[in-house]
Enzyme design. Structure first.
Site, PDB file in Angstrom:
ATOM      1  N   ILE A   8       0.847  -1.192   0.000  1.00 24.99           N
ATOM      2  CA  ILE A   8       0.000   0.000   0.000  1.00 24.99           C
ATOM      3  C   ILE A   8       0.883   1.242   0.000  1.00 24.99           C
ATOM      4  O   ILE A   8       1.776   1.366   0.846  1.00 24.99           O
ATOM      5  CB  ILE A   8      -0.935   0.046   1.229  1.00 24.99           C
ATOM      6  N   ASN A  89      -2.336   4.144  -3.648  1.00 20.20           N
ATOM      7  CA  ASN A  89      -3.164   5.114  -2.948  1.00 20.20           C
ATOM      8  C   ASN A  89      -2.512   6.494  -2.833  1.00 20.20           C
ATOM      9  O   ASN A  89      -3.206   7.501  -2.733  1.00 20.20           O
ATOM     10  CB  ASN A  89      -3.483   4.580  -1.551  1.00 20.20           C
ATOM     11  N   TYR A 157      -3.406  17.611 -11.294  1.00 20.66           N
ATOM     12  CA  TYR A 157      -4.076  16.486 -10.637  1.00 20.66           C
ATOM     13  C   TYR A 157      -5.019  15.772 -11.608  1.00 20.66           C
ATOM     14  O   TYR A 157      -4.998  14.538 -11.715  1.00 20.66           O
ATOM     15  CB  TYR A 157      -4.836  16.995  -9.415  1.00 20.66           C
ATOM     16  N   VAL A 192     -13.749  12.373   0.675  1.00 27.39           N
ATOM     17  CA  VAL A 192     -13.429  11.746   1.964  1.00 27.39           C
ATOM     18  C   VAL A 192     -12.799  12.767   2.908  1.00 27.39           C
ATOM     19  O   VAL A 192     -12.061  13.662   2.491  1.00 27.39           O
ATOM     20  CB  VAL A 192     -12.471  10.548   1.754  1.00 27.39           C
ATOM     21  N   THR A 194     -10.231  13.726   4.667  1.00 30.03           N
ATOM     22  CA  THR A 194      -8.797  13.492   4.806  1.00 30.03           C
ATOM     23  C   THR A 194      -8.051  14.824   4.838  1.00 30.03           C
ATOM     24  O   THR A 194      -8.631  15.886   4.619  1.00 30.03           O
ATOM     25  CB  THR A 194      -8.261  12.660   3.635  1.00 30.03           C
TER      26      THR A 194
END
Length: 254
Positions: A8, A89, A157, A192, A194
Site C-alpha cells: 500500500i 493510494n 491532478y 473523503v 482526509t
C-alpha cells in the site's frame, strides 16, 4: 501457513492509513510505502506481533522506486503467498493554480511523479515480479471524478489521474488473455474527510472557484469517513468477481 500480502502506498495518513489499520490482522503481511513512517501502525503491529514492513520513500524521487520494489520482493517466497494486492493510494493535490498563473515547474512535476509516474513504476515491477506466481494478483488504483471531469485549478491532478485511469485500462487489456491475469480496479473513494480535503479548503479561491463547494461538503457533514471507505474497498477485494468491473465508485456500494 500461507499469508495474504498487501503493498500500500501513502499510508501515513488518510485512506491509506485507514486501509493499513483495517488490514493489520493475523495472516496478513502489510508492506507500507510512504514519505514518512506511521508510528501508530508500528505500535499496533509490535503490540500484537503482526507483520508490518514500513518503508520510507518519497515517491516523487522516481529513481529510487525500482530499487525499493526489488527489495520488497526479494525475500518473498511465492509458495507462501495466498494472494497479493497492490494498492496505489499515494497522491497529492498540489499545485492548485490556474494554468500560467505563476511559476510552478517543480510542483507540477512533483504532482505527476507522485500521482502517475511512481504508480506506473510500482505496478510495472509488481506485474513483472509476480508473473510466474500461481496465486491471485490484484491491483487497485485510487481514482477520482477529476480523472474524467476538468476542475479549474487542478490541471496537474486531473491530468495525472486521467493518465492513471488509462493506464488501468491498458493493464486490464494486456492481462485479459493471460492464464493467471492481474486483476485491476480503478476505485473512486468519493469525497473523503482526509488531510487532502483540508488542503483543498485552504486553497486560494481566486485559483480555485469551487472553493465554497468543498467547504460546504465539510460544514454540511457530507464527507465520507476514511475507515468506511477502507472497509468498502476491502469488501471489494474479497469478492470473487474482483476486476469484473474496471471502474468502481464507493458511492454505489453504500
Amino acid at each position: 501457513m500461507k499469508k495474504r500480502y498487501y503493498i500500500i502506498t501513502g499510508t501515513s495518513r488518510g485512506i491509506g492509513e485507514a486501509l493499513a489499520k483495517r488490514l493489520l490482522r493475523p495472516g496478513n503481511v502489510l508492506i507500507c510505502i510512504s514519505r514518512t513512517k506511521n508510528p501508530a501502525l508500528h505500535f499496533e503491529a509490535n503490540a500484537k506481533d503482526l507483520d508490518l514492513i514500513d518503508i520510507e520513500l518519497d515517491l516523487a524521487v522516481t529513481q529510487d522506486v525500482y530499487e525499493v520494489m526489488k527489495n520488497i520482493f526479494r525475500p518473498i517466497r511465492p509458495e507462501e503467498v495466498e494472494d497479493i494486492t497492490l494498492i496505489n493510494n499515494a497522491g497529492t493535490i498540489h499545485p492548485i493554480r490556474t494554468i500560467g498563473e505563476h511559476e510552478a515547474n517543480e510542483s507540477v512535476v512533483n504532482n505527476l511523479m507522485v500521482n502517475l509516474t511512481s504508480a506506473i513504476q510500482v505496478t510495472d515491477h509488481f506485474v513483472r515480479a509476480t508473473e510466474t506466481w500461481s496465486c491471485p494478483r490484484k491491483v487497485v488504483n485510487m481514482s477520482t471524478g477529476a480523472a474524467t471531469s476538468a476542475v479549474h485549478g487542478w490541471s496537474a491532478y486531473c491530468s495525472a489521474k486521467a493518465g492513471l485511469r488509462m493506464y488501468a485500462k491498458c493493464l486490464a487489456l494486456e492481462q485479459s488473455q493471460r492464464a493467471n491475469p492481474v486483476k485491476i480496479v480503478a476505485f473512486a473513494p468519493g469525497v473523503v474527510n482526509t488531510e487532502m480535503q483540508a488542503e483543498i479548503r485552504s486553497a486560494d479561491p481566486n485559483s480555485f472557484p469551487e472553493h465554497r463547494k468543498f467547504n460546504d461538503y465539510h460544514s454540511q457533514g457530507q464527507l465520507l469517513d476514511p475507515f468506511t471507505v477502507a472497509k468498502k474497498l476491502i469488501e471489494l477485494l474479497n469478492t470473487p468477481d474482483f476486476g469484473k468491473d474496471l471502474e468502481v465508485d464507493v458511492r454505489d456500494m453504500l
